[in-house]
Design a protein around this motif. Structure first.
Motif, mmCIF file in Angstrom:
data_model
loop_
_atom_site.group_PDB
_atom_site.id
_atom_site.type_symbol
_atom_site.label_atom_id
_atom_site.label_comp_id
_atom_site.label_asym_id
_atom_site.label_seq_id
_atom_site.Cartn_x
_atom_site.Cartn_y
_atom_site.Cartn_z
ATOM 1 N N ARG A 181 -7.637 11.377 -0.221
ATOM 2 C CA ARG A 181 -7.240 10.216 0.194
ATOM 3 C C ARG A 181 -7.360 9.479 1.686
ATOM 4 O O ARG A 181 -7.759 8.503 1.656
ATOM 5 N N ILE A 186 -0.453 6.922 6.132
ATOM 6 C CA ILE A 186 -1.720 6.557 5.930
ATOM 7 C C ILE A 186 -1.969 5.744 4.508
ATOM 8 O O ILE A 186 -1.403 6.362 3.738
ATOM 9 N N ARG A 229 0.789 -1.106 -0.013
ATOM 10 C CA ARG A 229 0.160 0.069 -0.072
ATOM 11 C C ARG A 229 0.735 1.020 0.153
ATOM 12 O O ARG A 229 1.648 1.358 1.137
ATOM 13 N N ALA A 265 -9.091 6.107 2.707
ATOM 14 C CA ALA A 265 -8.569 5.068 3.654
ATOM 15 C C ALA A 265 -9.476 4.668 4.763
ATOM 16 O O ALA A 265 -9.708 3.463 5.127
ATOM 17 N N ILE A 272 -2.943 4.977 0.778
ATOM 18 C CA ILE A 272 -3.665 5.552 0.060
ATOM 19 C C ILE A 272 -3.846 4.835 -1.481
ATOM 20 O O ILE A 272 -4.962 5.211 -2.218
ATOM 21 N N TRP A 297 -8.725 0.699 5.844
ATOM 22 C CA TRP A 297 -7.119 0.347 5.936
ATOM 23 C C TRP A 297 -6.564 0.755 7.126
ATOM 24 O O TRP A 297 -6.904 2.028 7.783
ATOM 25 N N GLU A 301 1.431 4.871 0.887
ATOM 26 C CA GLU A 301 1.206 5.686 2.023
ATOM 27 C C GLU A 301 1.714 7.117 1.837
ATOM 28 O O GLU A 301 2.582 7.646 1.015
#
Length: 498
Positions: free
Chosen positions: A328, A408, A107, A332, A410, A337, A109
């Motif tokens: 974004r 995080i 993923r 998430a 995205i 996520w 981020e």
């Protein structure tokens, strides 16, 4: 004459033989060409180094003399490195960092600043006195760890309304006793006919009025903070309660016995270990007496704050997303996520906490910072629990005000070769990883599809295969060692992306 005739026939035969040899060599080139190429390369390398094959064979000081490099497919001295145990230890290349390559979901981020904050309405518990009084005893110290149910304060009541309510309640009880005795006497007299039955009915009506008045007074006492048991005790003993005991509340529940009134001697509640007792204590840790506002002998008004308790068992991480990242962030949160928290620590490596869940997103932009605040659940950990002269003190791992970064997700990429950023060395436009090959590490050029400050994504183009064991750290140091081995100049910026 015979010699000329023989010479005439030998020339065509030689041509045919040569053509045949060439054809056979062309058909079987795979069997002889690689060995010939290796021989040519080794010969050229020997002339470049100023030594012959014989001299190289006789050199007994070469630590690799006699080593059969042909056993390793694709092995080349110019791109292969052998490290001692000391060198492996110096770059921290333990078995933990020699792992096989595998395909996994990666993923992408983004990183945003964040801060640990309290949970509004849950972290702080304010303890106040509901009645006017004077502090007689303070049983706790500021900074102390307190279990729910621990006795905090004893207050001598001077609250006029409570005193008057208790007095009226006792007076009504006395009047009710008189009515009961009068009714009992009139029943005997009425049965004999000496008194009219109307007089008995009037006394029974008066008793009903007193009972209704008594019920109202009971409810008034409960509003002052008395429990049913305490009201019944007043009715039983016919004495006013003069002292108020205040106990530590639980983080979420608020039972009636948090405030207790008593007339006798009391004893401080002993500490209970975390996890024993009610289900509440199994979930929440002890409370911290964060602020103590009163002292012995102090006069208090109703509603005045006595102390503030803090429950640090569960906290929030408040992230601050910039306006261009709001879409974004919402994606998430919508995809559930998980978030990773990165705590920077002095003198040690950064501490990461993974698999954190976004609790909720704020519905407004902060006017000063122009950021959208969002909140992530953080389960705290107790790292110290000790007693000093009978007083218990604890330390939590995380605390409000602590700054960190949140990673995080995205974008999601499936079936990717993902490696730590320290496993890749860079030289110009080339990226390399070091694959373990027996007691050597072979430098393998790779195509980096994506790179951030933590991870790199390697193209699955045949350079690496799932199951290949690569060094997950120290690639830059190994690249420098390889260049030193070949005699090339060391680039101090190799492996660093500016």
């Amino acid at each position: 004459m015979k010699f000329h005739v023989l010479k005439k026939f030998v020339k065509p035969i030689s041509i045919v033989v040569c053509v045949g040899v060439v054809l056979v060599a062309a058909i079987n080139w795979q069997s002889w060409f690689p060995e010939t190429q290796k021989w040519v390369e080794s010969t050229v390398a020997s002339f470049r180094s100023g030594t012959t094959d014989e001299e190289h064979a006789e050199d007994t000081e070469d630590p690799h003399a006699g080593h059969d490099h042909a056993d390793h497919a694709g092995h080349d001295d110019a791109s292969s490195l052998e490290l001692s145990k000391q060198a492996l230890g110096n770059i921290g290349l333990t078995s933990e960092y020699l792992q096989p390559v595998k395909l996994e979901t990666f993923r992408k981020e983004m990183t945003v600043p964040a801060i640990v904050v309290e949970r509004p309405g849950r972290t702080r518990v304010q303890v106040a006195t509901p009645l006017t009084g004077v502090v007689m005893h303070v049983h706790v110290l500021e900074g102390e760890a307190i279990e729910p149910g621990t006795l905090l304060f004893q207050i001598r009541l001077t609250h006029e309304d409570l005193v008057q309510s208790q007095t009226d309640f006792l007076r009504t009880l006395g009047e009710l006793d008189v009515e009961d005795r009068e009714i009992a006497r009139l029943q005997d007299v009425t049965n004999s006919g000496a008194v009219a039955k109307k007089v008995l009915l009037e006394r029974e009506y008066a008793k009903d009025k007193l009972m209704a008045h008594l019920d109202a007074q009971k409810e008034a006492l409960k509003l002052h903070g008395l429990s049913d048991h305490q009201v019944d005790k007043i009715a039983e003993d016919r004495k006013l309660l003069r002292e108020l005991q205040i106990f530590a509340p639980s983080a979420d529940g608020h039972p009636e016995d948090e405030l207790k009134l008593t007339e006798g001697l009391i004893r401080r509640v002993s500490f209970q270990p975390t996890g024993s007792g009610s289900d509440e204590s199994e979930i929440h840790g002890p409370l911290i007496l964060q602020k103590l506002d009163v002292h012995k002998g102090q006069s208090l008004s109703a509603g005045e704050t006595l102390c503030i308790l803090a429950d640090y068992d569960e906290l929030y991480i408040q992230g601050m997303a910039f306006e261009q990242d709001i879409a974004r962030l919402r994606s998430a949160s919508r995809n559930d996520w998980k978030v990773t928290a990165v705590f920077d620590q002095s003198y040690t490596a950064a501490k990461t906490v993974e698999d954190l869940e976004i609790a909720y997103l704020s519905n407004e932009i902060h006017t000063d910072s122009r950021t959208l605040h969002f909140y992530v659940d953080l389960q705290n950990e107790m790292i110290s629990d000790k007693k000093l002269r009978g007083t218990r003190y604890i330390e939590w791992k995380y605390f409000p005000g602590q700054r960190l970064q949140l990673r995080i997700p995205i974008e999601e990429l499936s079936n990717q070769i993902v490696l730590p950023v320290d496993s890749v060395a860079r030289e110009g436009a080339e990226y390399f990883v070091f694959q373990q090959n027996g007691d050597h590490f072979d430098r393998v050029p790779v195509h980096v599809v994506y790179r951030d400050q933590f991870s790199v994504v390697i193209a699955n183009d045949g350079s690496l295969f799932p199951g290949d064991i690569v060094a997950l750290r120290g690639a830059h140091q190994m690249q420098m060692a390889l260049k030193n081995k070949s005699g090339g100049a060391v680039d101090p910026h190799a492996g660093h992306s500016h």
